[in-house]
Design a protein around this motif. Structure first.
Motif, PDB file in Angstrom:
ATOM      1  N   GLU A 113       0.848  -1.192   0.000  1.00  0.00           N
ATOM      2  CA  GLU A 113       0.000   0.000   0.000  1.00  0.00           C
ATOM      3  C   GLU A 113       0.884   1.242   0.000  1.00  0.00           C
ATOM      4  OE1 GLU A 113      -3.200   0.621  -0.169  1.00  0.00           O
ATOM      5  OE2 GLU A 113      -3.527  -1.510  -0.479  1.00  0.00           O
ATOM      6  N   ASP A 114       0.345   2.302  -0.561  1.00  0.00           N
ATOM      7  CA  ASP A 114       1.085   3.565  -0.501  1.00  0.00           C
ATOM      8  C   ASP A 114       1.124   4.060   0.933  1.00  0.00           C
ATOM      9  OD1 ASP A 114       1.651   3.690  -3.155  1.00  0.00           O
ATOM     10  OD2 ASP A 114      -0.189   4.767  -3.654  1.00  0.00           O
ATOM     11  N   LEU A 115       2.263   4.614   1.282  1.00  0.00           N
ATOM     12  CA  LEU A 115       2.371   5.229   2.605  1.00  0.00           C
ATOM     13  C   LEU A 115       1.682   6.588   2.577  1.00  0.00           C
ATOM     14  CD1 LEU A 115       6.025   4.736   3.857  1.00  0.00           C
ATOM     15  CD2 LEU A 115       3.972   4.235   5.127  1.00  0.00           C
ATOM     16  N   GLN A 116       0.818   6.817   3.515  1.00  0.00           N
ATOM     17  CA  GLN A 116       0.229   8.155   3.632  1.00  0.00           C
ATOM     18  C   GLN A 116       1.254   8.993   4.408  1.00  0.00           C
ATOM     19  OE1 GLN A 116      -2.956   8.584   2.140  1.00  0.00           O
ATOM     20  NE2 GLN A 116      -2.478   6.516   1.453  1.00  0.00           N
TER      21      GLN A 116
END
Lengths: 206, 176
Positions: A113-116
């Motif tokens: 997942e993309d890091l927020q």
């Protein structure tokens, strides 16, 4: 959630009608499917997160989270309220995921997942990045990859305990209830898993 | 190149690195975007509806089947078989607890039903058939647990126990 460690002990004193989740479950049983949407909305993030952190695969996490909520919906009549609703739901999620991991043991394809990034506010990150913060995404991305690789090297049962404790913030008692093992087993698995991770990530952690 | 080396967390001095716990907390920041959740909700709603429809259609198929003459007959046969099984069980000469039919037999009968401290007076050993009677007299070497479920053909051997729980004396067994 770990702050609620005391609340777990006090759960016995809490009546079924006091618990908002139990009230929603009762409404679903009475045929109100919108009440189930409320439960899904409340827990989908945490359920997806725990499955994703166990599989490190977005598509698998999506499918398994869907499966978890469908199984829970179909089994709601068997939920007796002896444990908290989220503990029961976590148990379904963890068992579904571990069963999937057993069947797909040789799968080595991971996607993350993309890091927020904007949500990561940590002193150590400030210390590791330059004054203008231009290198922040690079630092975070490398740490994320190394951490996920290290987690995937743990056995599923050790990974589960680390994810539930360190990422999900659950207490030893809650994890023991989800996994149906003793708190001693949880502590011992956690200790071993962290030792392994410390060794695998020695170049990245202090 | 030098930029890459400078940026690598592994090359930082240890004091500036995160602890393992801090690094693990980084995973909380890995979250899907809003578009993912919108699709997730749609898929889940569809999945739940499909699961309910499948469940209902299975039930309906069952009732439809039972509504036909062949289905009704099959249902009657099933009920009759169940009743027959229940009657057979209740008329068996002795209800032997499952634990007592294990190969490690010689379990005191009362112990299988009550874990209290009552003293045992006798033990019962179950043998598969008349042909095992000789084995019973010889100490049970011909035990055949696979046949023990058929109690009508079983041979029961009772033996009185002494105060210490061991067989009282040679020849105290009764076969029936």
């Amino acid at each position: 959630m770990r702050d609620a460690e005391a609340a777990v002990g006090a759960a016995g004193a809490q009546t079924v009608s006091d618990d908002p989740d139990f009230r929603l479950v009762a409404r679903v049983r009475a045929g109100d499917q919108a009440a189930y949407s409320s439960l899904v909305h409340k827990y989908k993030g945490r359920i997806f997160s725990v499955i994703y952190n166990l599989t490190s695969n977005r598509e698998d996490a999506n499918d398994l989270a869907q499966e978890t909520f469908i199984k829970a919906f179909r089994s709601l009549d068997r939920f007796r309220g002896r444990s908290q609703f989220f503990t029961w739901l976590y148990r379904i999620a963890v068992n579904t995921t571990l069963s999937h991991l057993r069947k797909n043991r040789l799968r080595h394809f991971f996607n993350y997942e993309d890091l927020q990034e904007e949500t990561v506010n940590a002193e150590w990150l400030e210390a590791m990045t330059s004054a203008n913060r231009s290198d922040r995404p690079v630092v975070l991305r490398e740490l994320q990859e190394k951490l996920n690789e290290a987690l995937q090297q743990l056995s599923p049962k050790h990974r589960t305990v680390v994810v539930l404790f360190e990422v999900e913030g659950m207490s030893h008692e809650e994890i023991a209830e989800v996994l149906k093992v003793s708190t001693g087993t949880v502590r011992s698995r956690l200790h071993y898993a962290k030792q392994q991770l410390q060794s695998l990530l020695q170049s990245y952690v202090r | 190149m030098s930029d890459k080396v400078e940026n690598s967390p592994a090359d930082r001095i240890p004091e500036s690195r995160p602890s393992l716990e801090e690094l693990l907390r980084l995973k909380r920041a890995e979250q899907p975007d809003a578009a993912f959740w919108a699709k997730f909700d749609r898929d889940l709603e569809r999945g739940i509806v499909q699961s309910v429809v499948r469940q209902r259609s299975l039930l309906e198929r069952g009732f439809t089947f039972l509504g036909r003459p062949a289905g009704a007959l099959a249902g009657l046969v099933l009920v009759a078989a169940l009743v027959g099984m229940l009657l057979t069980e209740s008329s068996s000469p002795l209800s032997v607890p499952r634990a007592a039919t294990s190969p490690e037999s010689w379990i005191p009968v009362a112990a299988a039903e009550d874990t209290g401290a009552e003293r045992q007076d006798f033990v019962i050993e179950v043998f598969a058939s008349e042909s095992a009677r000789a084995g019973a007299q010889g100490g049970g070497e011909e035990w055949r647990s696979g046949d023990a479920g058929n109690l009508r053909q079983a041979v029961y051997v009772a033996e009185s126990l002494g105060p210490d729980g061991t067989p009282d004396r040679p020849g105290s067994r009764v076969l029936f």
